[in-house]
Scaffold this motif. Structure first.
Motif, PDB file in Angstrom:
ATOM      1  N   ASP A 130       0.829  -1.207   0.000  1.00 50.96           N
ATOM      2  CA  ASP A 130       0.000   0.000   0.000  1.00 50.96           C
ATOM      3  C   ASP A 130       0.863   1.257   0.000  1.00 50.96           C
ATOM      4  N   ALA A 131       1.990   1.221   0.738  1.00 54.27           N
ATOM      5  CA  ALA A 131       2.875   2.388   0.781  1.00 54.27           C
ATOM      6  C   ALA A 131       3.497   2.651  -0.596  1.00 54.27           C
ATOM      7  N   ILE A 132       3.913   1.577  -1.280  1.00 55.56           N
ATOM      8  CA  ILE A 132       4.505   1.738  -2.613  1.00 55.56           C
ATOM      9  C   ILE A 132       3.469   2.289  -3.584  1.00 55.56           C
ATOM     10  N   ARG A 133       2.268   1.733  -3.543  1.00 54.65           N
ATOM     11  CA  ARG A 133       1.220   2.199  -4.452  1.00 54.65           C
ATOM     12  C   ARG A 133       0.865   3.653  -4.184  1.00 54.65           C
ATOM     13  N   ALA A 134       0.774   4.009  -2.908  1.00 54.42           N
ATOM     14  CA  ALA A 134       0.469   5.398  -2.562  1.00 54.42           C
ATOM     15  C   ALA A 134       1.591   6.329  -3.030  1.00 54.42           C
ATOM     16  N   GLY A 135       2.844   5.855  -2.945  1.00 55.00           N
ATOM     17  CA  GLY A 135       3.966   6.663  -3.406  1.00 55.00           C
ATOM     18  C   GLY A 135       3.900   6.935  -4.904  1.00 55.00           C
ATOM     19  N   TYR A 136       3.548   5.921  -5.681  1.00 57.08           N
ATOM     20  CA  TYR A 136       3.412   6.110  -7.133  1.00 57.08           C
ATOM     21  C   TYR A 136       2.311   7.125  -7.447  1.00 57.08           C
ATOM     22  N   VAL A 137       1.170   6.969  -6.785  1.00 56.68           N
ATOM     23  CA  VAL A 137       0.053   7.884  -7.046  1.00 56.68           C
ATOM     24  C   VAL A 137       0.437   9.319  -6.677  1.00 56.68           C
ATOM     25  N   PHE A 138       1.065   9.490  -5.520  1.00 50.56           N
ATOM     26  CA  PHE A 138       1.457  10.827  -5.080  1.00 50.56           C
ATOM     27  C   PHE A 138       2.436  11.467  -6.066  1.00 50.56           C
ATOM     28  N   CYS A 139       3.466  10.697  -6.476  1.00 50.09           N
ATOM     29  CA  CYS A 139       4.461  11.236  -7.415  1.00 50.09           C
ATOM     30  C   CYS A 139       3.819  11.566  -8.762  1.00 50.09           C
ATOM     31  N   GLY A 140       2.877  10.717  -9.210  1.00 50.93           N
ATOM     32  CA  GLY A 140       2.215  10.977 -10.484  1.00 50.93           C
ATOM     33  C   GLY A 140       1.409  12.259 -10.455  1.00 50.93           C
ATOM     34  N   ILE A 141       0.662  12.457  -9.369  1.00 48.24           N
ATOM     35  CA  ILE A 141      -0.129  13.688  -9.243  1.00 48.24           C
ATOM     36  C   ILE A 141       0.783  14.907  -9.152  1.00 48.24           C
ATOM     37  N   LEU A 142       1.877  14.776  -8.408  1.00 49.41           N
ATOM     38  CA  LEU A 142       2.813  15.892  -8.251  1.00 49.41           C
ATOM     39  C   LEU A 142       3.457  16.257  -9.580  1.00 49.41           C
ATOM     40  N   CYS A 143       3.858  15.241 -10.363  1.00 44.70           N
ATOM     41  CA  CYS A 143       4.486  15.514 -11.666  1.00 44.70           C
ATOM     42  C   CYS A 143       3.537  16.276 -12.585  1.00 44.70           C
ATOM     43  N   THR A 144       2.266  15.876 -12.589  1.00 42.16           N
ATOM     44  CA  THR A 144       1.295  16.559 -13.445  1.00 42.16           C
ATOM     45  C   THR A 144       1.018  17.979 -12.941  1.00 42.16           C
ATOM     46  N   ALA A 145       0.907  18.136 -11.631  1.00 44.79           N
ATOM     47  CA  ALA A 145       0.594  19.443 -11.063  1.00 44.79           C
ATOM     48  C   ALA A 145       1.733  20.443 -11.255  1.00 44.79           C
ATOM     49  N   CYS A 146       2.937  19.954 -11.466  1.00 45.75           N
ATOM     50  CA  CYS A 146       4.082  20.856 -11.630  1.00 45.75           C
ATOM     51  C   CYS A 146       4.076  21.587 -12.982  1.00 45.75           C
ATOM     52  N   VAL A 147       2.997  21.421 -13.762  1.00 48.14           N
ATOM     53  CA  VAL A 147       2.861  22.218 -14.978  1.00 48.14           C
ATOM     54  C   VAL A 147       2.838  23.710 -14.622  1.00 48.14           C
ATOM     55  N   VAL A 148       2.399  24.019 -13.399  1.00 52.43           N
ATOM     56  CA  VAL A 148       2.433  25.401 -12.918  1.00 52.43           C
ATOM     57  C   VAL A 148       3.867  25.899 -12.856  1.00 52.43           C
ATOM     58  N   LEU A 149       4.813  25.003 -12.481  1.00 54.42           N
ATOM     59  CA  LEU A 149       6.222  25.385 -12.445  1.00 54.42           C
ATOM     60  C   LEU A 149       6.728  25.705 -13.847  1.00 54.42           C
ATOM     61  N   ASP A 150       6.269  24.972 -14.839  1.00 54.28           N
ATOM     62  CA  ASP A 150       6.656  25.265 -16.224  1.00 54.28           C
ATOM     63  C   ASP A 150       6.182  26.666 -16.629  1.00 54.28           C
ATOM     64  N   TRP A 151       4.957  27.030 -16.231  1.00 53.45           N
ATOM     65  CA  TRP A 151       4.454  28.368 -16.562  1.00 53.45           C
ATOM     66  C   TRP A 151       5.312  29.451 -15.912  1.00 53.45           C
ATOM     67  N   ALA A 152       5.770  29.184 -14.673  1.00 52.09           N
ATOM     68  CA  ALA A 152       6.618  30.171 -13.992  1.00 52.09           C
ATOM     69  C   ALA A 152       7.954  30.323 -14.708  1.00 52.09           C
ATOM     70  N   ILE A 153       8.491  29.204 -15.226  1.00 57.20           N
ATOM     71  CA  ILE A 153       9.773  29.261 -15.934  1.00 57.20           C
ATOM     72  C   ILE A 153       9.622  30.022 -17.249  1.00 57.20           C
ATOM     73  N   LEU A 154       8.542  29.739 -17.967  1.00 54.91           N
ATOM     74  CA  LEU A 154       8.331  30.365 -19.276  1.00 54.91           C
ATOM     75  C   LEU A 154       7.776  31.786 -19.154  1.00 54.91           C
ATOM     76  N   GLY A 155       7.231  32.130 -18.021  1.00 53.36           N
ATOM     77  CA  GLY A 155       6.685  33.464 -17.821  1.00 53.36           C
ATOM     78  C   GLY A 155       5.316  33.646 -18.444  1.00 53.36           C
ATOM     79  N   ARG A 156       4.666  32.563 -18.837  1.00 55.49           N
ATOM     80  CA  ARG A 156       3.334  32.654 -19.428  1.00 55.49           C
ATOM     81  C   ARG A 156       2.619  31.317 -19.272  1.00 55.49           C
ATOM     82  N   VAL A 157       1.321  31.351 -19.403  1.00 51.62           N
ATOM     83  CA  VAL A 157       0.517  30.131 -19.334  1.00 51.62           C
ATOM     84  C   VAL A 157       0.540  29.455 -20.694  1.00 51.62           C
ATOM     85  N   THR A 158       0.941  28.194 -20.709  1.00 50.32           N
ATOM     86  CA  THR A 158       1.015  27.438 -21.953  1.00 50.32           C
ATOM     87  C   THR A 158       0.717  25.971 -21.674  1.00 50.32           C
TER      88      THR A 158
END
Length: 457
Positions: free
Chosen positions: A28-56
């Motif tokens: 269960d811990a391993i599965r929860a870790g995969y889910v958490f990392c997957g959600i975090l990777c997708t949510a970091c699209v906000v970080l890409d917008w900060a790097i580029l200086g625009r929403v894309t």
């Protein structure tokens, strides 16, 4: 509380009771870790917008593929953590393709994400859970990806090779850490299996110890039980022989006499049957019985029947146990063994008593605050203070060698305390000893909500 939550609480608190639950908790811990990392990777699209200086949305597809892969593996993974799987390797391959795409779309070698290339193999050391293959694949593909990013930015072959070498060094460090983690994990799993096997063997040893003590007690009563069976058997045989002799002489038996012979014979057979059933019930190993309730009055009656041969040797028994007592939380076989042990010890203690009325045993019981308290008293010499302190210790006995195992009272205490009860011993003021057995009542589940005629409220 659902199953996953319970496993997490057990894992965090160390309360997993079986190896299966511990393995399930790690999974269960391993599965929860995969889910958490997957959600975090997708949510970091906000970080890409900060790097580029625009929403894309240019980086969103790569992040969705990357994060979605980990979420799916987390949701559908069923492989135990101590077995090799391709889950971490799949994540390593997807990461090796998606992350360079993100770096190139956010500035290439000048992107702040570029320096994360060195950390990726080290991250896999943490999330691969000892999977050396996944870290090795991540190291090779990540080094290639770094060299492609540097080369596409015009860094030249030497600079690309330098960054690739740094990535390989980080990967080798990650592989060593993964190898060490794998060894620790395997040692822990091996220790848990050995511990579970030790506990199983200990439980089996305890079960056998109780059975051997029960059979030893039964052996002490064997001679008297044989005599107890011979008595009814003798007059049954006498009645049959009388009928045979009458038949040989051609005589007929009067109906009244025949009815009396038949009644006596039936009583004798019933008595033998009762003795045999009591012995079989007592000798049977009931440690796995589903019904853990028993009636104190019935248990005392059965113990007195089993101990009758020994109790008949001039011992006066006073049974003052009411039949209306609530059932107690102890299996009948265990309870009979406890009472029979106390009775036989009391008989041995009163064997040389100088009391005016001879040896005497008294059994009484009462209810008190959701418990049933049983007293087994004798008028013997009592228990010396130095013996009283060690009375319930395993293998401690005051009987001559060969007459006592020293396990009887220790097992009595173990059986009683296992269900939340107590057993103590003390000396009576008027002389003799008193054993006090306190057991919790076992109320039927319906009593909490149903009350009526014939049901104790």
């Amino acid at each position: 509380m659902n199953t996953v939550t319970r496993r997490w609480l057990q894992r965090l608190g160390g309360f997993a009771s079986t190896e299966g639950e511990r393995v399930a908790g790690r999974l269960d811990a391993i599965r929860a870790g995969y889910v958490f990392c997957g959600i975090l990777c997708t949510a970091c699209v906000v970080l890409d917008w900060a790097i580029l200086g625009r929403v894309t949305l240019t980086t969103l597809p790569a992040r969705c593929v990357w994060g979605g892969t980990m979420v799916l593996l987390g949701l559908f993974s069923r492989t135990p953590p101590d077995e090799q799987s391709w889950h971490a390797t799949i994540v390593a391959v997807v990461t090796a393709f998606c992350f360079p795409v993100l770096v190139l779309q956010t500035g290439g070698a000048q992107s702040p994400l570029f320096f994360w290339n060195i950390a990726i193999p080290l991250c896999f050391m943490a999330i691969a859970h000892g999977d050396l293959r996944a870290v090795a694949v991540s190291t090779v593909l990540n080094a290639v990806g770094v060299m492609v990013i540097v080369g596409s930015g015009g860094g030249g072959l030497v600079k690309a090779a330098l960054w690739g070498g740094l990535s390989v060094i980080a990967g080798v460090t990650g592989m060593y850490g993964t190898y060490a983690h794998h060894r620790v994990l395997q040692a822990k799993l091996r220790h848990e299996r050995e511990r579970a096997e030790t506990l199983r063997q200990l439980a089996e040893s305890e079960r056998r110890r109780g059975r051997f003590e029960r059979l030893a007690l039964l052996g002490q009563l064997a001679a008297g039980v044989a005599h107890e069976i011979n008595n009814p058997l003798a007059y049954v045989s006498s009645n049959l022989r009388y009928l045979e002799e009458m038949g040989a002489r051609g005589e007929t038996c009067a109906p009244e006499e025949l009815a009396e012979i038949h009644r006596e014979s039936r009583l004798g057979v019933a008595r033998i049957n009762q003795i045999v059933r009591d012995l079989m019930s007592f000798a049977r190993d009931d440690s796995s019985d589903a019904d853990t309730r028993s009636s104190t009055a019935e248990v005392v009656a059965e113990a007195l029947r089993l101990g009758r041969p020994k109790l008949q040797a001039g011992v006066r028994v006073i049974d003052e146990v009411p039949a209306q007592l609530a059932p107690v939380r102890l299996a009948k076989g265990r309870f009979v063994q406890v009472v029979l042990n106390l009775l036989t010890n009391a008989v041995d203690a009163t064997a040389a008593t100088a009391a005016p009325n001879g040896p005497e045993l008294r059994l009484s019981a009462r209810e008190h605050e959701e418990t049933v308290i049983l007293h087994v008293e004798d008028n013997g010499p009592g228990i010396p203070e130095h013996v009283l302190e060690r009375l319930f210790e395993p293998f401690f006995t005051t009987k001559p060698t060969g007459l006592g195992t020293g396990l009887g009272l220790a097992l009595c205490r173990e059986y009683v305390e296992r269900v939340g009860g107590t057993i103590t011993a003390e000396n009576r003021e008027g002389g003799g000893a008193r054993f006090i057995v306190t057991l919790p009542m076992e109320r039927p589940a319906s009593l909490g909500s149903v009350s009526g005629p014939g049901v104790a409220a």
